[in-house]
Design a protein around this motif. Structure first.
Motif, PDB file in Angstrom:
ATOM      1  N   THR A 165      35.267   8.801  26.567  1.00 40.51           N
ATOM      2  CA  THR A 165      36.512   9.579  26.574  1.00 40.51           C
ATOM      3  C   THR A 165      36.384  10.796  25.671  1.00 40.51           C
ATOM      4  O   THR A 165      36.795  11.911  26.040  1.00 40.51           O
TER       5      THR A 165
ATOM      6  N   GLN B 264      34.246  13.469  27.377  1.00 38.60           N
ATOM      7  CA  GLN B 264      34.949  14.220  28.418  1.00 38.60           C
ATOM      8  C   GLN B 264      35.985  15.174  27.835  1.00 38.60           C
ATOM      9  O   GLN B 264      36.156  16.297  28.327  1.00 38.60           O
TER      10      GLN B 264
ATOM     11  N   LYS C 267      45.097   1.307  30.854  1.00 38.41           N
ATOM     12  CA  LYS C 267      43.694   1.325  31.265  1.00 38.41           C
ATOM     13  C   LYS C 267      43.518   0.450  32.517  1.00 38.41           C
ATOM     14  O   LYS C 267      44.214  -0.565  32.658  1.00 38.41           O
ATOM     15  N   PRO C 268      42.564   0.795  33.373  1.00 32.28           N
ATOM     16  CA  PRO C 268      41.728   2.002  33.321  1.00 32.28           C
ATOM     17  C   PRO C 268      42.524   3.217  33.800  1.00 32.28           C
ATOM     18  O   PRO C 268      43.445   3.083  34.604  1.00 32.28           O
ATOM     19  N   PHE C 269      42.186   4.382  33.306  1.00 33.56           N
ATOM     20  CA  PHE C 269      42.886   5.600  33.691  1.00 33.56           C
ATOM     21  C   PHE C 269      41.859   6.669  34.077  1.00 33.56           C
ATOM     22  O   PHE C 269      40.704   6.638  33.659  1.00 33.56           O
ATOM     23  N   ALA C 270      42.305   7.607  34.869  1.00 31.15           N
ATOM     24  CA  ALA C 270      41.460   8.744  35.243  1.00 31.15           C
ATOM     25  C   ALA C 270      41.583   9.819  34.184  1.00 31.15           C
ATOM     26  O   ALA C 270      42.684  10.095  33.690  1.00 31.15           O
ATOM     27  N   ILE C 271      40.458  10.425  33.825  1.00 30.62           N
ATOM     28  CA  ILE C 271      40.479  11.462  32.794  1.00 30.62           C
ATOM     29  C   ILE C 271      41.387  12.618  33.206  1.00 30.62           C
ATOM     30  O   ILE C 271      42.031  13.253  32.371  1.00 30.62           O
ATOM     31  N   GLU C 272      41.486  12.864  34.520  1.00 29.88           N
ATOM     32  CA  GLU C 272      42.339  13.954  35.001  1.00 29.88           C
ATOM     33  C   GLU C 272      43.805  13.694  34.661  1.00 29.88           C
ATOM     34  O   GLU C 272      44.549  14.619  34.316  1.00 29.88           O
ATOM     35  N   GLU C 273      44.222  12.428  34.758  1.00 32.30           N
ATOM     36  CA  GLU C 273      45.607  12.108  34.408  1.00 32.30           C
ATOM     37  C   GLU C 273      45.835  12.243  32.908  1.00 32.30           C
ATOM     38  O   GLU C 273      46.870  12.755  32.469  1.00 32.30           O
TER      39      GLU C 273
END
Length: 225
Positions: free
Chosen positions: A16, A19, A101-107
């Motif tokens: 994380t 990114q 979690k899990p989450f998208a980095i875009e969100e």
């Protein structure tokens, strides 16, 4: 924007952070609840990403302690606990947002942008007061018992940060980071020069407030009463 990421899953923490750094953020990482308290004391973060389940001190307890200190730094909880009651507990404890979690980095990036668009509460304060001293960040005017003066932009930024942390010892690195930025090309002695300028301004308005030097550590506001 400088972010503190508190996450005890080493792989998730590093991925994380990686990114976020690739998207231009400055990121410090911490994987222990007790260690997180020392990071909080630096008061240099614009956003905190906080896991709920941490070693030694859990995330909700950390968040409550942060808010008890009147620290308004935005906090996004990142956790595997996704039931409605879990979300309510986190938000009621003082979180600004809650992601499961899990989450998208875009969100996550979108939620960071959303929080970044919100006006910070302390920036909306027109006048700051400490004992017999007042300062207006809007006009850069400093006022004491026997006069007023106008501060330069850098003097004003330092004065504002001191007043927002009037009971705190502020390390030199913290002051340089918050006022000039983490990568600013500035000599360490320039901070001493600006502290000297502000002390002269304080004296000129006859306030009993001054800035105390803590050798090898930093500075602190001091009331000479």
């Amino acid at each position: 924007m400088r972010i503190l990421l508190i996450e005890d899953d080493e792989q998730l923490c590093f991925s994380t952070a990686y990114q976020l750094k690739n998207h231009g953020f400055l990121v410090d990482t911490c994987m222990d609840g007790e260690d997180a308290l020392s990071y909080f004391k630096q008061n240099i973060y614009d956003l905190i990403l906080l896991d709920r389940m941490l070693p030694h001190i859990d995330g909700i307890t950390l968040l409550k302690r942060l808010r008890e200190k009147n620290n308004t730094t935005p906090v996004i909880i990142l956790t595997a606990l996704g039931e409605l009651d879990d979300k309510i507990i986190g938000l009621d404890a003082g979180a600004d947002d809650y992601m499961v979690k899990p989450f998208a980095i875009e969100e996550l990036l979108a939620r960071i942008r959303s929080i970044n668009r919100r006006p910070r509460q302390w920036k909306e304060t027109d006048v700051l007061t400490y004992h017999n001293l007042t300062y207006s960040p809007t006009t850069n005017v400093l006022k004491g018992p026997l006069g007023t003066c106008t501060l330069s932009n850098k003097e004003g930024a330092l004065m504002e940060f001191f007043l927002h942390n009037s009971t705190q010892i502020l390390p030199r690195e913290t002051l340089l980071t918050k006022v000039w930025g983490p990568y600013a090309d500035i000599e360490d002695g320039n901070l001493d020069n600006y502290i000297h300028f502000i002390r002269r301004r304080l004296k000129s308005v006859s306030t009993t407030i001054t800035i105390k030097t803590l050798r090898g550590i930093g500075y602190q506001l001091e009331a000479l009463e």
